[in-house]
Design a protein around this motif. Sequence first.
Motif, PDB file in Angstrom:
ATOM      1  N   ARG A 328       0.823  -1.212   0.000  1.00 27.07           N
ATOM      2  CA  ARG A 328       0.000   0.000   0.000  1.00 27.07           C
ATOM      3  C   ARG A 328       0.856   1.261   0.000  1.00 27.07           C
ATOM      4  NH1 ARG A 328      -2.561   1.242   3.995  1.00 27.07           N
ATOM      5  NH2 ARG A 328      -1.845  -0.220   5.591  1.00 27.07           N
ATOM      6  N   LEU A 454      -6.425  -7.461  -0.311  1.00 26.47           N
ATOM      7  CA  LEU A 454      -6.566  -6.994  -1.691  1.00 26.47           C
ATOM      8  C   LEU A 454      -7.483  -5.776  -1.772  1.00 26.47           C
ATOM      9  CD1 LEU A 454      -5.910  -7.386  -4.647  1.00 26.47           C
ATOM     10  CD2 LEU A 454      -7.763  -9.058  -4.808  1.00 26.47           C
ATOM     11  N   ALA A 455      -8.569  -5.784  -0.984  1.00 24.25           N
ATOM     12  CA  ALA A 455      -9.491  -4.644  -1.002  1.00 24.25           C
ATOM     13  C   ALA A 455      -8.796  -3.379  -0.519  1.00 24.25           C
ATOM     14  CB  ALA A 455     -10.713  -4.942  -0.139  1.00 24.25           C
ATOM     15  N   GLY A 458      -6.600  -2.037  -3.223  1.00 27.25           N
ATOM     16  CA  GLY A 458      -7.387  -1.339  -4.228  1.00 27.25           C
ATOM     17  C   GLY A 458      -7.750   0.071  -3.789  1.00 27.25           C
ATOM     18  N   SER A 459      -8.097   0.232  -2.510  1.00 29.13           N
ATOM     19  CA  SER A 459      -8.417   1.560  -1.983  1.00 29.13           C
ATOM     20  C   SER A 459      -7.193   2.471  -2.016  1.00 29.13           C
ATOM     21  CB  SER A 459      -8.941   1.441  -0.548  1.00 29.13           C
ATOM     22  OG  SER A 459     -10.125   0.685  -0.513  1.00 29.13           O
ATOM     23  N   LEU A 461      -4.704   2.256  -4.098  1.00 24.93           N
ATOM     24  CA  LEU A 461      -4.478   2.591  -5.507  1.00 24.93           C
ATOM     25  C   LEU A 461      -5.410   3.717  -5.942  1.00 24.93           C
ATOM     26  CD1 LEU A 461      -3.149   1.991  -8.235  1.00 24.93           C
ATOM     27  CD2 LEU A 461      -4.869   0.210  -8.591  1.00 24.93           C
ATOM     28  N   ALA A 462      -6.686   3.620  -5.557  1.00 25.88           N
ATOM     29  CA  ALA A 462      -7.653   4.656  -5.931  1.00 25.88           C
ATOM     30  C   ALA A 462      -7.284   5.997  -5.319  1.00 25.88           C
ATOM     31  CB  ALA A 462      -9.058   4.229  -5.496  1.00 25.88           C
TER      32      ALA A 462
END
Length: 531
Positions: A328, A454-455, A458-459, A461-462
């Motif tokens: 992250r 993984l979630a 993704g956050s 990355l966003a």
Amino acid sequence: MSRFRQSRMGVAALVVSAGILLSRLLGFARDVVMTALLGATVDSDIYFAAFFIPDILFYLMAGGYLSITFIPILTRIGDEPAEINKAFTAVAKPITSVMAALTAAAMVWADRLVDLVYVRFVDLLPGSPTATALGPAELAQVTDLTRIVLPAQLFFMVGSLLMAVQYAQRHFLVPSLAPVVYNLGIIVGGAIGYWTGTPGPAGFAWGALAGAVAGNFLLQAAGARRLGLRWVSGTPWRTPVLSEYLLLAIPLMLGQSIAVLDEQFVRVFGQSLGEAAISELNYGRRLTMLPVGVIAQAAGVAAYPFLAELAANERWTELRAKLHEALRYTVFAGLGATALVLATSQVAVRVAFQRANFDSAATIGTATALALFSLAIPLWGAHQIYARGFYALRRMWTPVIVGTVWTALAIPLYVVLIDSFGQRGLPMASVAAMAGYTLTLAAVWYRDLSTDGLAGLGSSLARGLAAAAPAGAAGWWVAGNLATPIGEVSLGRGAIALLAAAVVTTAVFVIAARLVRSPELNGLLQRSGSL
């Protein structure tokens, strides 16, 4: 995962980052000196081409993975100095002996190897063979410089084992100084050549050899010896530790990853694009490696001993959590770095390199390569973390197989994109291949292990994209308005534009990250304050 363990890994990453930042800044200074003395000319092409065969020999011996393969063994041994000394001697003696023999053979047959790479292979490259920048006279110089650089690989090999001993005991400072001394050696070597009236690539090559001896061997030997490392005479050639090491290293020797061959593809494929193409692409890629080193490499190096320790103790939940924590922060910081590079690429190259034999055309060519290469900065970071996760689990074959497949796929990709887009096609192919490699590694990780985290990734990355997009746009607008046209901008005006664009990009990134409530930004700031 304990707060103490998180803090230790964070501080370790910052220590490594500081060392790599210093190294990359010296690497930047090295390139400034090199462009001032050699420019973007056939002389600089010759210098870069001379490293192909030595680097390939280093890769074939899995030199870049020596620390990675040795750290799990040292972690298993634990804090037992006598056993560490025996393990080091058992591995170092045969490895250095084989490398010394291969180095000697490569020096003897250097002319044939150079002919194989830069003459016989040229017919397979896109475009006409007459476009190649290296003729017979230039290739003779490449051969001479190759023979100078080859012995450096032996010192890199031994140095990697000495660094592994220090990494395994959570000592990161001395290993982080190795590339600093190496770059200083190259700078001093080039300067001595200039001062003695023999300017050219040879001085830089001799400097590279001296830097490898001093930084990667002598300095690391002193650092490891301070921790108690000693050579154990009489150690047999065949030992269980060596067998264990070879089981981990052989997959890395047999398979070659796009991550390690990417630089070599620049040298080989770049020769078909005309004079100075190798240099412009190399300078662009090397500038990209500054943030890659500070962010991606530092995160991977710092996280790996902790991941290896957790794997050795079968603490799988903590291992996955630590890996995703590193992912992250690395991806978030990588997106910020990409925004900064995209915003400042042209003006940065103008300020750093454009003088003497490095003209405005070379500035534009190098800046274009830099901007395109920079798109892969977050991918380099994610790749470093995923690969080390597999290495910590001793699943050496997984990154090797995935990397080798993508290396094979990359070759036609380079040919097609270079044929379609010319010089721009080469960094485009590099980014595409790195994306394929990283995403495939991630897919295998989540398929075989767990999708935990993984979630959250993704956050992150966003949030990173939400902060990087306006930051890059704002910085690009500032640079474009203060430094246009780039080839005619004075050095002073370029420096002002560079500073302004960098400040605006950074400020907008931080503000946007706070607006989207990024925990990654807060975590990075807190860890910086903990040093």
